[in-house]
Enzyme design. Structure first.
Site: not given
Ligand code: NAD
Length: 502
Positions: A300, A397, A191, A266
């Site tokens: 991240c 963040e 997804k 992550e």
């Molecule tokens: P997000 O958490 O909003 O979304 C990530 C994914 O989760 C999307 O596909 C979204 O549709 C899905 N999602 C949202 N709500 C959900 C739920 N209730 N159940 C299941 N899936 C759900 O994150 P974002 O805004 O897309 O990405 C940015 C974030 O990702 C930042 O916090 C960044 O630090 C983090 N990130 C972390 C790493 C790492 O390796 N630690 C790497 C890249 C990004």
């Protein structure tokens, strides 16, 4: 024709199919619309023009995808590692052959600049090659002997797994999760993030054209609270590999609790880069600015808090401001662009809100701090100085090209500030004092610490965070530990007394 216009033309050609057909789901080897027939629009962050209609999947699409993954698991999990390796190497070659298409599509869908995205496909292919090479040994374990028993461990693929990815570098991140899952013998339902759906579709098509059997990798687009939630709740899914925000991680853990899944999380970061006055300042400034202003700061492991010894604070921040003012903000397909538009107006609003917050809290905006132009989600690379670690701009963040600089007076204060955050993903330490480096690397609360370096990824090494930045590690053998179940079989080495009751 300028290079930029030529690139835009080529990108339009690559994306024409998505404009005409939309971005469909991909289940059991077939491109399919959402069961409901619903779609949502994906926008170009460059000018907010619609790019394509995307299948708006939900619980029933997830259920079909999981059933396909369950069926495919029966044969994929039994496919010898050597054969899985051969197929996954072909996938890597096919990704390399379409590297430009992937890079251009990713730039238009996410706003990330070509300068960095041109390597995204190559990195994705490297992920496939790396994990493919380990597939033949993936089920090997250990022989552990005592006087009476010989214990033999081996590993088995878990089953169908869910991969949920964010929008910041979607292609590369997806391959990093999907490649080891497939190499382990698991099947996948992916997804992707709703803001950046395009390259996930390219990946599944490329993989199948290269020989990946149908149903082994399935794709369902949709919203987090719809398709994402349904994936985490599905009893057929044995593990969730999730990359995204810390708060979403909390939701997923609660959603998946009734079906007792394995998680790899992550999550977010507010990573310190600590610069002591004995460091090589040129290198430290270059690394710190690279880690916050490349990839639009939507990264991240970005070095979003700059902790600098007070003796060199003015010089370091002056030089960081010079870099911030000097990098080109522009169209992601312009080869000169460093900072492209942020992913989406919603995210842009979030980033802009911290400029007002910084002023309110009494920090100084030493560079940037404003939107660029009217169209698109462009913001100037920004530096906040005279900040304190308890300010919102030092704790939350921001996930944009925005750096908060804080002075410290000694090692003890540097460590206290570095650890004073809910996050613990990465830390960067700049010093030429070996004893100090030893002391601090033992005490920094982070899953990954780079000394005198920016983030240089080594696929054998573990990746992941502590505190609110994540649970678990991947990379190298850690990925196989996550996607596989370890089974112990015990054989008697000699006839031993079996307890006899009664
Ligand atoms: P997000 O958490 O909003 O979304 C990530 C994914 O989760 C999307 O596909 C979204 O549709 C899905 N999602 C949202 N709500 C959900 C739920 N209730 N159940 C299941 N899936 C759900 O994150 P974002 O805004 O897309 O990405 C940015 C974030 O990702 C930042 O916090 C960044 O630090 C983090 N990130 C972390 C790493 C790492 O390796 N630690 C790497 C890249 C990004």
């Amino acid at each position: 024709m300028s290079q930029l216009n030529d690139n835009i033309d080529r990108a339009q050609q690559y994306m024409q199919r998505f404009r005409e057909q939309g971005v469909l789901n991909h289940i059991n080897g077939e491109s399919v619309a959402a069961d409901s027939g619903k779609t949502f629009e994906t926008l170009s962050p460059v000018d907010l023009a619609p790019l394509a209609n995307v299948a708006h999947g939900d619980a029933s699409d997830i259920d079909r995808a999981v059933k396909a993954a369950e069926k495919a698991f029966k044969s994929w999990s039994k496919t010898p590692g050597k054969e899985r390796r051969a197929i996954l190497i072909k996938v890597a070659e096919a990704i390399e052959a379409r590297a430009e298409e992937i890079a251009f599509t990713e730039c238009m869908d996410t706003g990330q600049s070509l300068r960095f995205m041109s390597k995204a496909a190559i990195r994705g292919a490297a992920n496939f090659r790396f994990f493919a090479d380990r597939a033949p040994q993936a089920e090997d374990g250990q022989a552990l002997r005592n006087d009476t028993q010989m214990n033999v461990t081996s590993k088995r693929p878990l089953g169908p797994v869910g991969v949920i990815t964010p929008w910041n570098t979607p292609f590369m991140l997806s391959t990093w999760k999907i490649a080891p899952a497939l190499a382990s013998g698991c099947t996948v339902v992916h997804k992707p993030a709703e803001f950046s759906p395009m390259t996930a579709k390219l990946l599944v098509e490329i993989a199948e054209e290269a020989g990946l059997p149908k149903g082994v990798l399935n794709l369902v687009n949709g919203m987090g609270e719809g398709a994402g939630k349904a994936l985490t709740e599905h009893p057929g899914i044995k593990a969730i590999a999730f990359v995204g925000e810390s708060h979403t991680g909390q939701l997923i853990m609660a959603q998946a609790a009734p079906t007792l899944k394995r998680f790899h999380f992550e999550l977010g970061g507010k990573n310190p880069v600590i610069v002591f006055d004995d460091a090589d300042i040129d290198r430290a400034v270059n690394a710190a600015t690279f880690m916050i202003y490349s990839l639009n700061g939507e990264r991240c492991t970005s070095s979003s808090r700059l902790l600098v010894h007070e003796r060199i604070y003015d010089e370091v921040t002056r030089r960081v401001a010079e870099v911030a003012n000097g990098v080109k903000v522009g169209h992601p397909l312009d080869p000169e662009t460093v900072v492209g538009p942020l992913i989406h107006p919603e995210h842009e609003q979030k980033v802009l809100s911290y400029f007002a917050k910084a002023r309110e809290e009494g920090a100084t905006i030493a560079a940037g701090g404003e939107k660029v132009g009217e169209a698109g989600c462009f913001v100037r690379p920004t530096l906040f100085t005279h900040a304190r670690n308890d300010m919102t701009i030092a704790q939350e963040e921001i996930f944009g090209p925005v750096l908060t600089a804080i002075p410290f007076k000694d090692e003890e204060e540097a460590l206290r500030l570095a650890n004073d955050t809910q996050y613990g993903l990465a830390a960067y330490l700049w010093t030429n004092d070996l004893d100090r480096a030893m002391r601090l690397t033992d005490a920094l609360e982070a899953g990954m610490i780079w000394v005198n370096s920016e983030n240089v990824r080594h696929l054998e090494s573990p990746f992941g965070g502590v505190k609110s930045s994540g649970i678990g590690r991947d990379g190298g053998d850690w990925s196989f530990d996550f996607y596989m179940e370890t089974v112990n079989v015990s054989f008697p080495r000699k006839v031993h007394p079996v307890p006899k009751l009664g």
